[in-house]
Scaffold this motif. Structure first.
Motif: not given
Length: 387
Positions: A185-209
């Motif tokens: 549920p990405i909001s207009m304020n969210n600059k990042a969702w920083l995750l853990g659990d998967i032991h592989i490094r990588g990132h993607v971007t999604r558009k904010r409202p």
């Protein structure tokens, strides 16, 4: 938790996760020391480069860590406090308990405190930026609690969440309906969702409202928790501003050289031994399976490595004749393995289903199949409903 309003400025954030502090691995305490040293190296490098650290779950490898492992985390806390750095931390699925170890070991801390600051289910402000710590959920529970999660994450600049999420790094989940990053549920304020659990490094971007991007990132683990994960360990440094989150650099951190795979030919064995010889002074970890036609594998490794300081774990590959005989037996009606497994768990349909799945799909999927069962059980019992 107390919040301190300050003028917003660019904030450098070091993202780490899945440190999995433990007493041993491969039946040797030397590997437990390796996991602690990897975290030390990571924290020192992060303190030198970032304004703040975030640790996104699975700090411990299990929910009942030993006194020795608890002492290691306390030593990391002391290291952070001496450096004057804060590490916002959330609990993962491996070390989940209620109350959490983070809350038990570091009670009453807020974002103004240096050292480890728990934010499970909490929201704090650092340098004018809001950080929200979402409790770990399986896919079904996340969807069931979506409204609550949306409320907690709505005003956050950065959301910390530990869980298996598809669509960020290439993974095989083994789940019929894995959580996907597009469901956040990405909001207009969210600059990042920083995750853990998967032991592989990588990132993607999604558009904010309303415009702008939201980064969704896994940093990978700090040590080799399994022989199948990437060997290039490190962590990302992010720059958070009022408008965006940008990647500054990926900092590499040293671990022992790690060799893994199947050795089926003389050439592969020669290559393995030569590679080990080149880094013998670093006392590598060797975790391989070898063909039964190459019984000299272990002796050759011992000839170039110090067995007392290196970690050598070698096992023969399954014998082809044994595999063929087992497959033949499996088709022999009541004498087959399927019949044996079914009878062993007769009266326990859930366990019987998992056992048969493991029989037919093999070891590589064992953890995922077991997690399917665990997630179904958690969802059916409403675990963490009131957390």
């Amino acid at each position: 938790m107390a919040e301190k309003e300050t003028t917003k400025r660019a904030l450098l954030i070091a993202q780490i996760a899945d440190t999995h502090l433990r007493d041993s691995q491969y039946a040797t305490a030397r590997r437990g020391v390796d996991f602690y040293r990897a975290l030390e190296e990571t924290v020192d490098a992060a303190c030198a480069r970032a304004d703040i650290l975030v640790a996104v779950g699975d700090i411990f490898d299990r929910s009942r860590p030993s006194p020795n492992v608890i002492g290691q985390l306390m030593a990391i806390d002391t290291r952070l406090r001496k450096a004057g750095k804060t590490m916002l931390s959330v609990t993962g699925n491996h070390d989940w308990c209620n109350p959490t170890w983070l809350a038990t070991l570091f009670p009453g801390r807020d974002a103004d405190t240096s050292g480890i600051v728990p934010i499970d289910g909490e929201t704090v402000t650092v340098a004018g930026y809001t950080f929200a710590g979402i409790l770990p959920h399986n896919a079904g529970a996340f969807r069931s609690h979506m409204a609550e999660i949306e409320v907690q994450a709505r005003d956050a600049d950065v959301v910390l969440y530990h869980g298996l999420v598809d669509g960020v790094v290439p993974i095989y989940t083994g789940h019929s309906k894995p959580l996907h990053c597009d469901e956040f549920p990405i909001s207009m304020n969210n600059k990042a969702w920083l995750l853990g659990d998967i032991h592989i490094r990588g990132h993607v971007t999604r558009k904010r409202p309303g415009g702008g991007d939201c980064v969704i990132s896994y940093p990978g683990s700090t040590e080799m928790c399994s022989s199948s994960e990437p060997k290039d360990k490190g962590f990302p440094i992010w720059k958070l501003t009022a408008d965006a989150m940008e990647l500054v650099e990926v900092v590499s951190t040293p671990i022992r050289p790690f060799f893994s795979g199947d050795i089926e030919t003389e050439e592969q064995l020669d290559e393995l031994v030569s590679g080990c010889e080149l880094v013998a002074d670093q006392h590598p970890v060797v975790c391989v399976k070898f063909s039964r036609s190459l019984p000299q594998t272990i002796n050759r490794l011992h000839s170039v490595l110090d067995a007392q300081r290196s970690v050598i774990r070698c096992h023969p590959l399954p014998d082809e004749k044994s595999v063929a005989r087992r497959e033949r037996d499996d088709g022999a009606g009541e004498l087959g393995m399927e019949h044996f497994v079914s009878k062993r768990f007769e009266g326990e349909p859930e366990m019987q289903s998992v056992a048969l799945a493991l029989l037919h799909r093999g070891n590589p999927d064992a953890e995922n199949i077991a997690m399917d069962m665990i997630e179904a059980r958690l969802a059916s019992t409403g675990v963490r409903e009131d957390d």
